[in-house]
Design a protein around this motif. Structure first.
Motif, mmCIF file in Angstrom:
data_model
loop_
_atom_site.group_PDB
_atom_site.id
_atom_site.type_symbol
_atom_site.label_atom_id
_atom_site.label_comp_id
_atom_site.label_asym_id
_atom_site.label_seq_id
_atom_site.Cartn_x
_atom_site.Cartn_y
_atom_site.Cartn_z
ATOM 1 N N PRO A 281 0.806 -1.234 0.000
ATOM 2 C CA PRO A 281 0.000 0.000 0.000
ATOM 3 C C PRO A 281 0.831 1.272 0.000
ATOM 4 C CG PRO A 281 -0.024 -1.004 2.177
ATOM 5 C CD PRO A 281 0.669 -1.983 1.267
ATOM 6 N N LEU A 282 0.435 2.186 -0.890
ATOM 7 C CA LEU A 282 1.040 3.514 -0.974
ATOM 8 C C LEU A 282 -0.084 4.539 -1.059
ATOM 9 C CD1 LEU A 282 3.320 5.593 -1.441
ATOM 10 C CD2 LEU A 282 3.196 5.021 -3.890
ATOM 11 N N VAL A 283 -0.242 5.332 -0.006
ATOM 12 C CA VAL A 283 -1.230 6.411 -0.018
ATOM 13 C C VAL A 283 -0.667 7.564 -0.836
ATOM 14 C CG1 VAL A 283 -2.515 8.060 1.393
ATOM 15 C CG2 VAL A 283 -2.147 5.725 2.225
ATOM 16 N N PRO B 251 -1.801 1.473 -5.198
ATOM 17 C CA PRO B 251 -2.046 2.913 -5.053
ATOM 18 C C PRO B 251 -3.385 3.174 -4.374
ATOM 19 C CG PRO B 251 -2.457 2.240 -7.311
ATOM 20 C CD PRO B 251 -1.975 1.019 -6.589
ATOM 21 N N ILE B 252 -3.358 4.061 -3.388
ATOM 22 C CA ILE B 252 -4.568 4.489 -2.679
ATOM 23 C C ILE B 252 -4.535 6.009 -2.676
ATOM 24 C CG2 ILE B 252 -5.870 4.424 -0.520
ATOM 25 C CD1 ILE B 252 -4.127 1.843 0.114
ATOM 26 N N GLY C 67 -2.954 -1.599 8.379
ATOM 27 C CA GLY C 67 -2.283 -1.145 9.593
ATOM 28 C C GLY C 67 -1.199 -0.123 9.313
ATOM 29 N N ARG C 68 -0.334 -0.432 8.324
ATOM 30 C CA ARG C 68 0.808 0.426 8.016
ATOM 31 C C ARG C 68 0.948 0.563 6.507
ATOM 32 N NH1 ARG C 68 5.131 0.728 11.548
ATOM 33 N NH2 ARG C 68 6.626 -0.152 10.062
ATOM 34 N N ALA C 69 1.352 1.745 6.071
ATOM 35 C CA ALA C 69 1.493 2.002 4.638
ATOM 36 C C ALA C 69 2.556 3.061 4.421
ATOM 37 C CB ALA C 69 0.167 2.459 4.043
ATOM 38 N N ALA C 70 3.074 3.101 3.219
ATOM 39 C CA ALA C 70 3.901 4.230 2.803
ATOM 40 C C ALA C 70 2.979 5.349 2.346
ATOM 41 C CB ALA C 70 4.832 3.812 1.665
ATOM 42 N N ILE C 71 3.513 6.548 2.298
ATOM 43 C CA ILE C 71 2.726 7.689 1.832
ATOM 44 C C ILE C 71 3.587 8.519 0.887
ATOM 45 C CG2 ILE C 71 3.391 9.236 3.742
ATOM 46 C CD1 ILE C 71 0.448 10.239 3.716
ATOM 47 N N THR D 132 5.166 3.959 7.088
ATOM 48 C CA THR D 132 6.448 3.262 7.040
ATOM 49 C C THR D 132 7.516 4.021 6.264
ATOM 50 O OG1 THR D 132 5.711 2.091 5.057
ATOM 51 C CG2 THR D 132 5.338 1.001 7.170
ATOM 52 N N ALA D 133 7.100 4.861 5.316
ATOM 53 C CA ALA D 133 8.047 5.577 4.463
ATOM 54 C C ALA D 133 7.320 6.742 3.825
ATOM 55 C CB ALA D 133 8.620 4.652 3.393
ATOM 56 N N ALA D 134 8.092 7.734 3.378
ATOM 57 C CA ALA D 134 7.483 8.927 2.784
ATOM 58 C C ALA D 134 8.173 9.275 1.470
ATOM 59 C CB ALA D 134 7.571 10.111 3.746
#
Length: 273
Positions: A27-29, A55-56, A92-96, A118-120
């Motif tokens: 997941p990547l917001v 992609p979200i 629960g956790r995602a990159a953005i 988790t990451a940006a």
């Protein structure tokens, strides 16, 4: 085969949040720039999916099809929309990652919610001397506050002309029309000036230095704030850095595959557990 993302709504801090969801992968917001919407990322969705990224993309409150906040928000107020979105999707956790205004929201969300992010990916950091910051507020924000509907949709033509000037022939007329539609969604909800107001009043130097997750500064040499990306990299040499050649504020349409691949290459080395 092109996959069409599913759309949905999550209950956010100021009403409903509209989003697009790829449904599979890491997941990547994705957070858009002002004065656009999640559709800014239309042309990077498939390249991300092809690389195993989910992609979200959300419409920030007051943009696209998301409900507007009852006040002029700051960047932390926009960041508050991220945890409810993840909750609604059972993540629960995602990159953005974000572009321009979205990069600031991504930085802030990572700092505010380190247990969820988790990451940006910072697609255009904004580091401004105070005189430049005030000049932008006096110019762009003031003009957006005064923006009004005109006979024969002349106000829409005005937006189209500005976006055509920025694109300099690199974006189709159909896509420029879509940019106008995205902007008018925010105008219709009274949030037209909210995004740039939040951005230009946000001092990113402190939040940038406070960021503890792995991060990528993703920029392009033709971006009007390219120099700020270079300064951000000087401040945080520990961050990954990728500069796409040329382009402008529409880099997601001008070089979507390179943008998506840079993001995916970075995320390949990030632990999502």
């Amino acid at each position: 085969m092109m996959m069409r993302l599913r759309r949905g709504y999550a209950d956010g801090p100021y009403g409903q949040i509209h989003y697009w969801d790829g449904g599979r992968g890491k997941p990547l917001v994705l957070v858009h720039q002002a004065i656009m919407s999640a559709n800014e990322f239309d042309n990077v969705f498939q390249p991300l999916l092809d690389r195993g990224i989910r992609p979200i993309a959300l419409d920030l409150p007051g943009f696209g099809l998301s409900d507007p906040p009852p006040f002029a928000p700051g960047i932390p107020d926009y960041a508050a929309a991220i945890p409810p979105l993840l909750d609604a999707l059972g993540i629960g956790r995602a990159a953005i990652g974000g572009h321009h205004t979205g990069a600031l929201v991504s930085n802030e969300a990572a700092n505010l919610y380190p247990d969820r992010i988790t990451a940006a990916i910072l697609g255009g950091p904004l580091l401004l001397p105070d005189p430049v910051r005030q000049a932008l507020i006096d110019d762009i924000v003031a003009r957006e506050k005064a923006f009004t509907a005109l006979p024969e949709a002349a106000h829409m033509v005005e937006v189209a002309k500005v976006r055509e000037r920025y694109a300099a022939g690199s974006v189709s007329h159909a896509r420029i029309t879509d940019y106008v539609v995205q902007a008018m969604q925010a105008f219709a909800m009274g949030a037209y000036w909210y995004g740039h107001n939040a951005s230009f009043n946000y001092r990113q130097e402190g939040p940038l230095m406070a960021l503890r997750q792995p991060a990528l500064i993703l920029t392009n040499t033709g971006d009007m704030i390219y120099q700020a990306a270079l300064e951000a990299h000087r401040m945080r040499p520990d961050f990954a850095f990728h500069a796409i050649e040329g382009g402008g504020i529409d880099i997601l349409d001008q070089s979507p595959v390179e943008w998506a691949n840079a993001a995916a290459d970075f995320l390949d080395g990030v632990d999502y557990a």
